[in-house]
Design an enzyme around this catalytic site. Structure first.
Site, PDB file in Angstrom:
ATOM      1  N   LYS A 204       0.886  -1.287  -0.134  1.00  0.00           N
ATOM      2  CA  LYS A 204      -0.176   0.067   0.085  1.00  0.00           C
ATOM      3  C   LYS A 204       0.872   1.247   0.139  1.00  0.00           C
ATOM      4  CE  LYS A 204      -3.614   0.142   2.806  1.00  0.00           C
ATOM      5  NZ  LYS A 204      -4.399   0.245   3.945  1.00  0.00           N
ATOM      6  N   GLU A 210      10.287  -5.862   3.570  1.00  0.00           N
ATOM      7  CA  GLU A 210      10.754  -7.261   2.739  1.00  0.00           C
ATOM      8  C   GLU A 210      10.095  -7.025   1.267  1.00  0.00           C
ATOM      9  OE1 GLU A 210       9.136  -8.347   7.171  1.00  0.00           O
ATOM     10  OE2 GLU A 210       8.678  -6.808   5.446  1.00  0.00           O
ATOM     11  N   GLY A 265      -4.955  -5.180   5.762  1.00  0.00           N
ATOM     12  CA  GLY A 265      -4.138  -5.894   4.987  1.00  0.00           C
ATOM     13  C   GLY A 265      -4.628  -7.512   5.064  1.00  0.00           C
ATOM     14  N   ARG A 266      -5.025  -7.904   6.045  1.00  0.00           N
ATOM     15  CA  ARG A 266      -5.393  -9.302   6.328  1.00  0.00           C
ATOM     16  C   ARG A 266      -6.950  -9.460   5.372  1.00  0.00           C
ATOM     17  NH1 ARG A 266      -4.211  -7.222  11.009  1.00  0.00           N
ATOM     18  NH2 ARG A 266      -5.652  -6.884  12.458  1.00  0.00           N
ATOM     19  N   GLU A 351      -3.529 -12.398  14.266  1.00  0.00           N
ATOM     20  CA  GLU A 351      -2.958 -10.944  14.099  1.00  0.00           C
ATOM     21  C   GLU A 351      -4.106 -10.088  14.523  1.00  0.00           C
ATOM     22  OE1 GLU A 351       0.062  -9.252  11.088  1.00  0.00           O
ATOM     23  OE2 GLU A 351      -2.123  -8.775  10.117  1.00  0.00           O
ATOM     24  N   HIS A 382      -2.202 -38.691  10.074  1.00  0.00           N
ATOM     25  CA  HIS A 382      -1.148 -39.643  10.283  1.00  0.00           C
ATOM     26  C   HIS A 382       0.089 -38.594  10.813  1.00  0.00           C
ATOM     27  CE1 HIS A 382      -2.447 -43.233   7.978  1.00  0.00           C
ATOM     28  NE2 HIS A 382      -3.119 -42.213   7.326  1.00  0.00           N
ATOM     29  N   LYS A 510      10.086  -4.941  13.366  1.00  0.00           N
ATOM     30  CA  LYS A 510      10.534  -4.348  12.090  1.00  0.00           C
ATOM     31  C   LYS A 510      11.445  -3.121  12.674  1.00  0.00           C
ATOM     32  CE  LYS A 510       6.318  -5.396   9.322  1.00  0.00           C
ATOM     33  NZ  LYS A 510       5.311  -4.463   8.917  1.00  0.00           N
TER      34      LYS A 510
END
Length: 549
Positions: A204, A210, A265-266, A351, A382, A510
């Site tokens: 944004k 990153e 964001g999410r 979050e 399993h 961060k």
């Protein structure tokens, strides 16, 4: 004690929980052969059977009373009417407007025309790439789409693109790069050709550390491969609001797709952040996913608490987290296409609700979000199902499965569905000592050998599960499923009196990472003693050679 834990509805549930000692779901089903009918809800193409939960007739009314006490209906309306419910950032959480079909007012202004404008731009671009009229710098059709983002700019599109694999364009192969570890980008670049690759930079602000590191390296690789900086404008697009930064990067303004500060964001898959998905499946199918989410939105907003799917899922989670002490929740999709759905929900839930203070900044004295985890069935059977069945923690679980498969190969889907159903029954029923004893006797064991083995083969059952069934995994049903969990998380936040839409806990790491990077080349700062001994030693050991960064 907090106002919540001292409240009448909370105290009533504490008292009610005490009555569950000695109650087994086996007995509840035996006493009510139609229990599943009373505890099944349907909406937006999804069916929720929550009968295999630790519930008696009084339980859900008490949970609904808690929801009303915490003004869940009021909070639902505040979200849908554009109130700034993200109080710490003074923002609305208005992602529902991204899939709306009627006006949605924010500060008196209808945002839907802006949403439709960006969606129209997405359609023009995706149609052009898919039909070959938009090409790379050498005139070749674009075949590889590399989405560069992190968090919500990666997890949502990645999960949905995998989930909707049967709807993907045969020429277009999607890739996703999120980790700042150079290996992630390097391995993708080994698999693509520069002249047929499109990079999508999803940030944004166009400042995400990153994402910008990966985008800058991808830009350098593209220029090295094609020999000209002019290639950037043919092979890069951005999902951002920072036109100055995207222009400086070399991306044409008409290839920058905006979204808004009221899109968290999410919750951003429904916006231009879904461009990689739209390129893969086409805008018609992308809009079907929006329609599925909108159908769940309508159900959530207009349906009474008693028959509301997201509210029911949320209250069941609160029942186990706060009154049974469950600290984990498993999400178990019995569809390989949903392999990344548990990872997507980890961000959505943890979050959002991984908070320890109320909206007013007061410490909570009750548990909030459990640890969310899971893997597709039958692989998980399993791996970790042993803990679900016989382990000491109580881990409520959501089982998700389609009635029909996109790949009806032999008996595979029947076997998958049989396991899906059997696991929920086994977790509910368990196996009593008497049943094990009878089974072992039938196998010829007796006396000491039988008694020695018996406790290992018995298990208590009474482990709660929800069964979420969809007809088939389609864009519409996936949209409804995602929205179901979005609203579940929101209701839990409302009950817990926390802000589900900020994520300040993400920021400290961060900030410290940037501080460490800034200090590496500064010997005075490195000797200042501003870090603890462990951190200082790790800096010296791992970052002493600044050329390695």
């Amino acid at each position: 004690m907090s106002r919540l834990t001292e409240s009448p509805a909370w105290k009533a549930l504490v008292t009610h929980h005490a009555a569950f000692r000695g109650i087994h779901m086996r007995e509840l089903f035996a006493a009510d052969p139609r229990r599943n009918e009373r505890y099944t809800l349907r909406a937006a193409g999804l069916t929720l059977d929550y009968s295999k939960n630790l519930l008696v007739e009084a339980t859900m009314p008490l949970l609904h009373a808690l929801a009303r006490q915490q003004d869940v209906p009021g909070w639902i309306e505040r979200m849908f009417n554009g109130s700034r419910i993200n109080s710490t950032e003074n923002r609305a959480a208005f992602h529902v407007a991204l899939r709306a079909t009627t006006p949605m007012l924010l500060d008196g202004h209808d945002v839907v025309p802006s949403v439709l404008r960006v969606r129209a731009a997405m359609r023009r671009f995706t149609d052009g790439v898919r039909n070959g009229s938009i090409v790379g710098s050498t005139g070749k059709a674009l075949c590889s789409v590399v989405n560069i983002g992190i968090g919500g700019s990666d997890l949502g599109p990645l999960m949905a693109t995998l989930a909707l694999t049967p709807y993907r364009h045969t020429r277009i192969t999607p890739y996703f790069v999120s980790n700042v570890d150079g290996t992630h980008l390097a391995e993708v670049l080994k698999r693509v050709q520069a002249d047929t690759t499109l990079f999508i930079v999803a940030s944004k602000t166009f400042t995400t550390q990153e994402t910008l590191a990966n985008a800058t390296s991808a830009r350098r690789w593209l220029i090295d491969q094609l020999g000209t900086e002019d290639a950037v404008r043919h092979h890069f697009v951005a999902l951002s609001t920072n036109l100055a930064a995207t222009g400086h990067f070399g991306i044409d303004a008409e290839r920058v797709f905006e979204f808004w500060d009221w899109v968290g964001g999410r919750y951003s898959l429904w916006s231009a952040i879904g461009l990689s998905l739209a390129l893969a499946i086409g805008m018609d199918e992308f809009e079907q996913m929006l329609a599925g989410a909108n159908a769940m939105d309508t159900h959530f907003r207009t349906t009474p608490l008693e028959s509301n799917l997201p509210v029911t899922l949320a209250l069941l989670g609160i029942w186990y987290t706060n009154f049974f002490g469950a600290r984990a929740h498993a999400v178990l999709p019995y569809d390989q296409y949903l392999a990344r759905f548990p990872a997507y929900l980890q961000q959505l839930e943890m979050e959002s609700n991984g908070k320890s203070v109320t909206r007013d900044g007061e410490p909570v004295d009750y548990a909030t979000c459990p640890v969310v985890w899971g893997e597709p069935g039958t692989n998980g059977q399993h791996a970790f199902y042993q803990l679900l069945h016989q382990g000491t923690p109580l881990v409520p679980a959501d089982f998700i499965a389609p009635v029909y498969s996109h790949n009806p190969m032999g008996e595979h889907h029947r076997l998958l569905v049989a396991n899906f159903i059997a696991q929920t029954e086994a977790l509910m029923r368990g196996k009593t000592h008497a049943e094990v004893r009878s089974e072992l006797k039938a196998q010829g064991l007796a006396d000491e050998a039988l008694e020695r083995l018996l406790p290992h083969k018995a298990f208590s059952g009474n482990r709660p599960t929800n069964s979420i069934v969809l007809d088939r995994l389609t864009p519409h049903s996936l949209g409804a499923l995602i929205a179901l969990y979005e609203h579940k998380v929101f209701v839990q936040g409302a009950v817990w009196n926390i802000n589900s839409f900020d994520q300040w806990g993400v920021e400290l790491g961060k900030q410290l990472a940037q501080r460490i990077l800034d200090e590496v080349g500064d010997s005075a700062a490195s000797r200042s003693g501003s870090h603890d001994a462990s951190t200082s030693a790790l800096i010296r050991h791992m970052l002493r050679d600044s050329a390695r960064i």
